[in-house]
Design a protein around this motif. Structure first.
Motif, mmCIF file in Angstrom:
data_model
loop_
_atom_site.group_PDB
_atom_site.id
_atom_site.type_symbol
_atom_site.label_atom_id
_atom_site.label_comp_id
_atom_site.label_asym_id
_atom_site.label_seq_id
_atom_site.Cartn_x
_atom_site.Cartn_y
_atom_site.Cartn_z
ATOM 1 N N ARG A 36 0.833 -1.208 0.000
ATOM 2 C CA ARG A 36 0.000 0.000 0.000
ATOM 3 C C ARG A 36 0.861 1.249 0.000
ATOM 4 O O ARG A 36 0.613 2.194 -0.759
ATOM 5 C CB ARG A 36 -0.905 -0.007 1.225
ATOM 6 C CG ARG A 36 -1.776 1.245 1.365
ATOM 7 C CD ARG A 36 -2.240 1.414 2.794
ATOM 8 N NE ARG A 36 -1.115 1.535 3.719
ATOM 9 C CZ ARG A 36 -1.201 1.305 5.023
ATOM 10 N NH1 ARG A 36 -2.339 0.927 5.573
ATOM 11 N NH2 ARG A 36 -0.141 1.453 5.804
ATOM 12 N N ASP A 37 1.893 1.268 0.827
ATOM 13 C CA ASP A 37 2.741 2.451 0.940
ATOM 14 C C ASP A 37 3.513 2.702 -0.352
ATOM 15 O O ASP A 37 3.674 3.853 -0.779
ATOM 16 C CB ASP A 37 3.697 2.303 2.115
ATOM 17 C CG ASP A 37 2.963 2.215 3.454
ATOM 18 O OD1 ASP A 37 1.748 2.506 3.484
ATOM 19 O OD2 ASP A 37 3.599 1.839 4.456
ATOM 20 N N ILE A 85 1.135 4.319 -2.844
ATOM 21 C CA ILE A 85 0.871 5.726 -2.533
ATOM 22 C C ILE A 85 2.051 6.609 -2.918
ATOM 23 O O ILE A 85 1.858 7.741 -3.384
ATOM 24 C CB ILE A 85 0.547 5.875 -1.032
ATOM 25 C CG1 ILE A 85 -0.829 5.267 -0.721
ATOM 26 C CG2 ILE A 85 0.592 7.339 -0.596
ATOM 27 C CD1 ILE A 85 -1.167 5.211 0.752
ATOM 28 N N HIS A 86 3.258 6.117 -2.767
ATOM 29 C CA HIS A 86 4.451 6.925 -3.056
ATOM 30 C C HIS A 86 4.893 6.824 -4.516
ATOM 31 O O HIS A 86 5.893 7.452 -4.888
ATOM 32 C CB HIS A 86 5.597 6.503 -2.133
ATOM 33 C CG HIS A 86 5.406 6.926 -0.713
ATOM 34 N ND1 HIS A 86 5.619 8.212 -0.281
ATOM 35 C CD2 HIS A 86 4.981 6.236 0.376
ATOM 36 C CE1 HIS A 86 5.355 8.304 1.007
ATOM 37 N NE2 HIS A 86 4.959 7.111 1.440
ATOM 38 N N PHE A 122 0.665 7.044 -9.052
ATOM 39 C CA PHE A 122 -0.413 7.409 -8.141
ATOM 40 C C PHE A 122 -0.554 8.927 -8.059
ATOM 41 O O PHE A 122 -1.661 9.458 -8.081
ATOM 42 C CB PHE A 122 -0.153 6.816 -6.758
ATOM 43 C CG PHE A 122 -1.308 6.987 -5.793
ATOM 44 C CD1 PHE A 122 -2.456 6.231 -5.935
ATOM 45 C CD2 PHE A 122 -1.245 7.900 -4.758
ATOM 46 C CE1 PHE A 122 -3.526 6.377 -5.057
ATOM 47 C CE2 PHE A 122 -2.297 8.059 -3.870
ATOM 48 C CZ PHE A 122 -3.447 7.297 -4.031
ATOM 49 N N ILE A 171 -9.115 7.228 -3.602
ATOM 50 C CA ILE A 171 -9.167 7.369 -2.140
ATOM 51 C C ILE A 171 -10.558 7.007 -1.630
ATOM 52 O O ILE A 171 -10.702 6.324 -0.598
ATOM 53 C CB ILE A 171 -8.783 8.802 -1.732
ATOM 54 C CG1 ILE A 171 -7.312 9.058 -2.056
ATOM 55 C CG2 ILE A 171 -9.036 9.029 -0.242
ATOM 56 C CD1 ILE A 171 -6.888 10.504 -1.912
ATOM 57 N N LEU A 220 -6.401 1.199 -4.039
ATOM 58 C CA LEU A 220 -5.617 2.370 -4.412
ATOM 59 C C LEU A 220 -4.930 2.196 -5.765
ATOM 60 O O LEU A 220 -4.681 3.178 -6.469
ATOM 61 C CB LEU A 220 -4.568 2.659 -3.339
ATOM 62 C CG LEU A 220 -5.105 3.180 -2.006
ATOM 63 C CD1 LEU A 220 -3.994 3.200 -0.957
ATOM 64 C CD2 LEU A 220 -5.723 4.564 -2.156
#
Length: 378
Positions: free
Chosen positions: A32-33, A36-37, A41, A67, A92
């Motif tokens: 997930r992280d 997001i980075h 995204f 989101i 995401l």
């Protein structure tokens, strides 16, 4: 307490390139992280759902939509005892492969790529997270877990032959078992997408003036929601009335998914995540009645929003942008940015070059695509 059929990060099938585990994050949290980075995204901020990015600050973008999907997905996943981090990661990432200009851009690029295996946004998302994100020292892509990659590839169900070219290419290196259903977590992400876009397309269409509150009061789910608000808060100002009604529509869909899916999971006999994959049917779903009512809402949106004259004119304009840029880059790849030149030099044939051009155009934001078209073509 996790359900027995929830995906357990401690027994993940791992990553294509082995890495040491984190001491404070599960493997799905790390996925997930990383999503997001990622650059892809961030670009979703300037890619729109229906309207072109510059038309209004309040319309949904792919980023805000993703989101919202992740929020719905975590709620449903938690209620069903599933792994919320995996569900969120898939939610995401589900739109990472979208082109500029929403489905209009995808349709145009798919037609242009027809001689080279076509274009599919789900397959493109896999290409992004396995190859096009180039930030790590030891691998291309994000090196996500098998479970997250599986969820991105087949959250809408098994992928049947012929496989989209981008997905077929990756499948030769990493078997995602494309013929089976995905985990329950990925299925939750897929239905959360339905919940989110049905609600926000109603909201965006109202804000754009394509229809009115009175127009949608005759729709299933929506009409009863407005009636309940009017009974509870008679004379409520229009903006609050609309918000209260649409959040009830949202809640009705989420409650239906949780109720029906909980029963389907309990009667499935599944004791492991793999049992879910091999059931041969979706276990996360709406009731038949709710699904029929959602189809009624979709029919209205197709007629009054997606096929509205202003939207159709916009679609024609942005289709022309993609149709102009693709042959330009194919005939003169030196027009591509310098950091894409190495890939061009390594392209073995016309199909490989076409895939590079498609990667570049698909990664554009609405604004950048319009600016590039203006600069190169006018």
């Amino acid at each position: 307490m996790p359900a027995p059929y929830a995906c357990d990060p401690s027994v993940s099938r791992g990553r294509l390139y082995p890495e040491p585990e984190s001491s404070f994050r599960s493997c799905f949290q790390r996925d997930r992280d990383r999503i997001i980075h990622s650059s892809a995204f961030r670009r979703l901020k300037h890619k729109t759902q229906v309207f072109v990015e510059h038309e209004g600050d309040y319309f949904r973008t792919r980023l805000t939509h993703s989101i919202e999907v992740a929020q719905v997905a975590r709620t449903i996943s938690g209620a069903l005892g599933l792994n919320e981090e995996l569900t969120e990661a898939v939610a995401l990432a589900h739109d990472l492969g979208h082109t500029p200009f929403g489905h209009t851009g995808e349709d145009a690029l798919h037609a242009l790529m027809a001689p080279y295996g076509g274009f599919d946004h789900n397959a493109q998302a896999i290409r992004i997270v396995t190859a096009l994100e180039r930030h790590y020292a030891e691998f291309d892509g994000l090196n996500l877990t098998w479970e997250t990659l599986e969820g991105i590839a087949k959250h809408n169900g098994p992928v049947k032959p012929p496989l989209p070219a981008a997905l077929a290419e990756y499948a030769t290196r990493h078997d995602l078992e494309l013929a089976t259903h995905a985990s329950a977590e990925a299925q939750v992400a897929a239905l959360s997408d339905d919940v989110a876009y049905n609600n926000h397309d109603l909201h965006d269409g109202l804000r754009a003036g394509l229809f009115t509150d009175d127009d949608i009061c005759g729709l299933p789910i929506v009409g009863p929601a407005y009636a309940e608000v009017d009974r509870t808060y008679p004379g409520l100002e229009p903006r609050r009335r609309r918000h209260e009604a649409l959040r009830r529509v949202f809640g009705a869909m989420v409650s239906d998914v949780i109720k029906v899916s909980r029963a389907a999971l309990e009667t499935s006999g599944a004791q492991t995540a793999d049992d879910i994959r091999t059931l041969g049917r979706q276990v996360i779903r709406f009731s038949d009645g709710m699904w029929a009512e959602i189809q009624g809402i979709r029919a209205f949106l197709f007629e009054r929003m997606y096929r509205a004259p202003d939207v159709k004119r916009m679609r024609a304009d942005v289709t022309r942008v993609v149709e102009d840029l693709f042959p330009l880059f194919m005939s003169d790849p030196t027009q591509l940015p310098s950091d894409w030149r190495t890939d061009v030099l390594e392209a073995e044939d016309e199909e490989a070059l076409a895939r590079i051009v498609a990667d570049y155009i698909a990664g554009m934001t609405d604004r950048f695509a319009l600016e590039t078209h203006q600069r190169l073509i006018g």
